[in-house]
Design a protein around this motif. Structure first.
Motif, PDB file in Angstrom:
ATOM      1  N   VAL A   1       4.471   0.140   9.077  1.00 46.64           N
ATOM      2  CA  VAL A   1       4.239   0.278   7.644  1.00 46.64           C
ATOM      3  C   VAL A   1       2.733   0.323   7.394  1.00 46.64           C
ATOM      4  O   VAL A   1       1.968  -0.452   7.986  1.00 46.64           O
ATOM      5  N   GLU A   2       2.324   1.247   6.552  1.00 44.71           N
ATOM      6  CA  GLU A   2       0.937   1.341   6.099  1.00 44.71           C
ATOM      7  C   GLU A   2       0.879   0.924   4.632  1.00 44.71           C
ATOM      8  O   GLU A   2       1.599   1.468   3.795  1.00 44.71           O
ATOM      9  N   ALA A   3       0.016  -0.052   4.352  1.00 43.71           N
ATOM     10  CA  ALA A   3      -0.211  -0.492   2.979  1.00 43.71           C
ATOM     11  C   ALA A   3      -1.532   0.102   2.510  1.00 43.71           C
ATOM     12  O   ALA A   3      -2.565  -0.057   3.163  1.00 43.71           O
ATOM     13  N   THR A   4      -1.498   0.795   1.387  1.00 42.62           N
ATOM     14  CA  THR A   4      -2.676   1.503   0.881  1.00 42.62           C
ATOM     15  C   THR A   4      -3.118   0.883  -0.434  1.00 42.62           C
ATOM     16  O   THR A   4      -2.314   0.702  -1.350  1.00 42.62           O
ATOM     17  N   ALA A   5      -4.402   0.538  -0.491  1.00 41.37           N
ATOM     18  CA  ALA A   5      -5.043   0.030  -1.701  1.00 41.37           C
ATOM     19  C   ALA A   5      -6.220   0.942  -2.032  1.00 41.37           C
ATOM     20  O   ALA A   5      -6.649   1.751  -1.196  1.00 41.37           O
ATOM     21  N   PRO A   6      -6.780   0.842  -3.229  1.00 41.57           N
ATOM     22  CA  PRO A   6      -7.963   1.671  -3.553  1.00 41.57           C
ATOM     23  C   PRO A   6      -9.141   1.422  -2.632  1.00 41.57           C
ATOM     24  O   PRO A   6     -10.023   2.258  -2.506  1.00 41.57           O
ATOM     25  N   THR A   7      -9.141   0.271  -1.965  1.00 40.61           N
ATOM     26  CA  THR A   7     -10.279  -0.086  -1.125  1.00 40.61           C
ATOM     27  C   THR A   7     -10.035   0.153   0.355  1.00 40.61           C
ATOM     28  O   THR A   7     -10.926  -0.093   1.165  1.00 40.61           O
ATOM     29  N   GLY A   8      -8.848   0.572   0.716  1.00 40.68           N
ATOM     30  CA  GLY A   8      -8.596   0.814   2.137  1.00 40.68           C
ATOM     31  C   GLY A   8      -7.122   0.799   2.456  1.00 40.68           C
ATOM     32  O   GLY A   8      -6.262   0.619   1.591  1.00 40.68           O
ATOM     33  N   THR A   9      -6.839   0.949   3.736  1.00 45.45           N
ATOM     34  CA  THR A   9      -5.471   1.011   4.236  1.00 45.45           C
ATOM     35  C   THR A   9      -5.324   0.064   5.408  1.00 45.45           C
ATOM     36  O   THR A   9      -6.219  -0.034   6.257  1.00 45.45           O
ATOM     37  N   THR A  10      -4.209  -0.656   5.419  1.00 46.79           N
ATOM     38  CA  THR A  10      -3.896  -1.571   6.513  1.00 46.79           C
ATOM     39  C   THR A  10      -2.586  -1.149   7.137  1.00 46.79           C
ATOM     40  O   THR A  10      -1.629  -0.835   6.429  1.00 46.79           O
TER      41      THR A  10
END
Length: 812
Positions: A597-606
């Motif tokens: 799973v990739e979690a995407t935020a405005p500041t980056g991706t984990t």
């Protein structure tokens, strides 16, 4: 003797092969007016030309040429009457404009600025494409950029230089073995090497030494490169001894003061002019020295209690620089004129009694300052501070101190001492509780690439500046002063939330501080993603959780779930950031899958770690349904088995007649009504099947078959004709047993059968019981349901009567 222009050119090219005339090139041949002069010159020095003129060999001349890169060359093809020709250079056709046909047997090719390292040139017949001849051309570079220095092996002692080193550049095929020789104009070979540098030792000493006179006019150096195929010399380079003399590093000392450094050195070659450079902390200062002058230099604007690294070098005019002297590191002294304490305070909320704690803080003196310093804090009420007076001092640490004051306005005084000498003092104002003072408004804060940008609206009253303080933990504070309504805070800890306060400053007071909303120096990614899977047969439930180890993490705006078979293409599903689970459908049973799973935020991706799972072979309801179905089948089988057991038991327990248990009895005589009363046996185990009717009774009674009604359908009534003499007396039967019966006649005399198993018959299961009146007679005929013809006289008859044909342990 008649000669054409082509003959003259041919003669020139023939002589080009000689070393003496290898300098003649195509530029000379271009000028027709020079042809006659060149021929006469060549005939004078090379008489063999006339012989080669009449040589009719087909070839290309000259052969195996070595030329310098960038030079021009001319090649002649002896065509021997092949007609028109063309040239190829490394199998590529040469431009026709570069070729000139001299006559039917000579063609000239001119190549300008030739730079190929190696090339094969061939002449071809245009008609037959046959190769007439060819040659190879190799280029070379001369050694260039020669530089030489005259220097010392001992860098500490000034004397006559004892080393002479030359360096040069040479571009050549590295596969070739090259030997270099350094040639002196008057002393010949002075050095041999296979490298592009060479050093002559022990100059001016020994029989084979190189003698250099500093007062001589010049030194001329040539470098010769020699390989197995060629030998080439560089252009001669001329050097002046004073211009190649490399000095030894100077000896120097550094003295530190509170506001500057003083560097003093002694140089070599004291009788010559020179120039020197002083380097400190990557900065360089220059100074020119006259004859018989030593050097000194002052370095100003140095910081207090800071380390400086100093080094010096010198050189004669137009000569190479000496090596840098050994570096020295010095520590500057504390300069009180540059000490800025920048005193500031943070005021805590008042207690119930109105007492407030003031956290005073100031810029720390660098730890590199080796002196001992002490600090004192004196809180003074504002009104009394204007009049002066003595107040209690608090001894503090080297950068902060806490003191308590009441609700009134105060001034906080800071004094810094060196031993007992006051070096610096500073003061700051603390407003009273409820004092009406201006403050800034509309403060805005934003973060960009690790820095915080601030701007605010100034108060109406004029200010002398603004003090900005910020902290990330409430214990350690940073602050700075600005005269503008905006500021940039840098040097922040990464991904930490900060509380920022802006306070306006006036001439002798401070206003009230305004705190901005908490802001992160930089917002990080969405945090670590951990996943879990619950597989089924054709789908799988994927759940995940986002845990951030940082205080400032970005909000997830979407999740992307990537999944695939181990050997299949990758698929993905995108879902909203508010969900943290998804059901993956259309999967194959009993199959391995990978998922992350990739979690995407405005500041980056984990991205989470990849997880493997395997779908089930059967669905979740398969086992329960199978269990229930199996239970039902088992119950049915048990029920059927139990029913079969009960039926079989009943079947086994049913009594079966056994003729071996039969006996004979005498029937009683007919009653007055003419019938024999039929009375059932008293044995409860006997059935209606045990009832036997006599012959007379069958005659007098109506046959069940004739009447159409048979009260005993399961019994076949067997009667036997008995001889009248052997019949038993009728008196033995009770009268109530005998009833009138109609006489029945047999339908045919053939219906009777032989006596049923006479007693004397072997294997008879019957026991014969006969009357005592005629024991020797046996029935001679048996008829089934057939009336027996009797005589008119009534006499007893003998019949077989089954008394107990069921085995109940009564047979004996």
């Amino acid at each position: 003797m008649r000669h054409s222009i082509s003959d003259f050119i041919y003669l020139i090219l023939c002589t080009w092969t000689s070393h003496s005339f290898k300098g003649l090139n195509f530029s000379l041949l271009e000028k027709k007016e020079m042809h006659l002069f060149l021929v006469l010159f060549i005939l004078a020095v090379n008489p063999c030309i006339c012989k080669r003129k009449h040589d009719t060999t087909c070839d290309v001349v000259p052969k195996n040429i070595h030329i310098e890169v960038g030079s021009n060359i001319s090649i002649v093809c002896l065509t021997c009457g092949h007609g028109e020709i063309y040239w190829t250079l490394n199998t590529s056709k040469v431009d026709k404009s570069l070729s000139t046909t001299i006559n039917s047997s000579h063609t000239l090719l001119s190549l300008w600025n030739f730079t190929n390292q190696r090339a094969t040139l061939q002449c071809h017949s245009k008609d037959t494409h046959q190769v007439i001849g060819g040659t190879t051309i190799r280029t070379y570079l001369k050694p260039r950029n020669i530089s030489c220095i005259w220097h010392y092996s001992d860098q500490e002692t000034e004397s006559q230089p004892d080393l002479f080193t030359c360096k040069w550049e040479h571009q050549i095929d590295p596969k070739l073995d090259v030997n270099y020789t350094v040639l002196h104009s008057t002393q010949g070979e002075i050095c041999n090497t296979s490298e592009t540098t060479c050093t002559v030792k022990d100059v001016d000493s020994g029989p084979n030494s190189m003698i250099i006179n500093i007062f001589s006019d010049s030194i001329q150096i040539t470098v010769r490169a020699k390989t197995a195929a060629l030998e080439v010399d560089s252009y001669t380079r001329e050097f002046q001894p004073r211009h190649i003399w490399k000095m030894i590093p100077p000896h120097y000392n550094v003295t530190t003061f509170s506001d500057h450094l003083l560097v003093v050195w002694k140089r070599a070659l004291f009788l010559q002019k020179c120039q020197c450079e002083v380097k400190y902390n990557e900065m360089v200062l220059s100074k020119a020295l006259e004859k018989q002058e030593n050097g000194n230099m002052t370095i100003e604007q140095v910081e207090s209690c800071s380390n400086y690294t100093v080094s010096v070098r010198c050189a004669l005019l137009e000569a190479p620089w000496s090596d840098w002297s050994k570096e020295k590191t010095v520590l500057t002294k504390l300069n009180k004129n540059y000490v800025k304490l920048c005193l500031w305070r943070k005021v805590a909320e008042p207690k119930k009694n109105g007492v407030r704690t003031i956290h005073a803080m100031w810029k720390k003196i660098p730890s590199t300052c080796r002196d001992t310093f002490t600090y004192t804090i004196t809180p003074t009420p504002y009104q009394e501070a204007l009049m002066g007076g003595n107040y209690t001092e608090t001894l503090c640490s080297d950068s902060s101190c806490d003191v308590e004051v009441n609700q009134d306005a105060h001034r906080i005084n800071l004094n810094m001492f060196h031993n007992v000498t006051l070096l610096v003092e500073d003061t700051v104002h603390v407003p009273a509780i409820g004092e009406s003072l201006p403050r800034v408004t509309n403060i805005q804060a934003s973060a960009l690439e690790g820095v915080i940008l601030l701007n605010w609206k100034a108060p109406v009253q004029p200010v002398s500046g603004y003090m900005i303080d910020w902290t990330h933990n409430g214990n350690q504070y940073y602050w700075k002063k600005t005269n503008y309504t905006n500021a940039t805070l840098s040097g922040l800890l990464d991904k930490k939330p900060y509380n920022v306060t802006v306070t306006p400053l006036f001439d002798d007071k401070t206003g009230h501080g305004t705190q901005a909303l908490q802001i992160c120096s930089r917002v990080g990614g969405p945090g670590n993603v951990t996943i879990d899977t619950v597989p089924y047969d054709k789908y799988a439930l994927v759940k995940w959780e986002v845990k951030s180890q940082e205080e400032c993490s970005g909000d997830v705006v979407r999740y992307i779930v990537f999944y695939s078979k181990l050997d299949g293409p990758q698929l993905n599903v995108t879902i909203n950031g508010g969900d943290q689970e998804i059901c993956l459908v259309d999967l194959l049973p009993d199959t391995h899958y990978r998922v992350y799973v990739e979690a995407t935020a405005p500041t980056g991706t984990t991205r989470s770690n990849e997880m493997l799972f395997k779908t089930l072979r059967f669905g979740q309801f398969f086992i329960p349904v199978l269990g229930v179905s199996g239970g039902v089948v088992i119950l049915l089988v048990l029920s059927l088995g139990l029913g079969c057991c009960v039926w079989w038991r009943k079947f086994k327990e049913k009594l079966i007649p056994n003729p071996g248990c039969s006996s004979l009895a005498l029937w009683p005589a007919l009653t007055q009504e003419g019938t024999i009363p039929v009375r059932p046996f008293r044995n409860p185990s006997e059935s209606v099947c045990d009832r036997i009717y006599t012959e007379e009774s069958q005659r007098t009674s109506t046959s069940p078959l004739d009447s159409g009604f048979n009260p005993y359908p399961a019994i076949q009534q067997i009667e036997e004709y008995i001889d009248p003499d052997m019949a038993p007396a009728p008196e033995i039967w009770p009268e109530e047993w005998v009833k009138p019966a109609k006489t029945q006649h047999p339908s045919s005399p053939n219906d009777s059968i032989a006596p049923l198993l006479p007693e004397n018959s072997p294997g008879s299961p019957y026991r014969s019981q006969i009357s005592g009146e005629n024991p020797g007679r046996r029935p001679n005929r048996l008829n089934k349901n057939v009336p027996v013809q009797q005589s008119d006289r009534k006499s007893p008859v003998m019949v077989y009567v089954t008394l107990d044909m069921f085995e109940q342990n009564q047979c004996s």
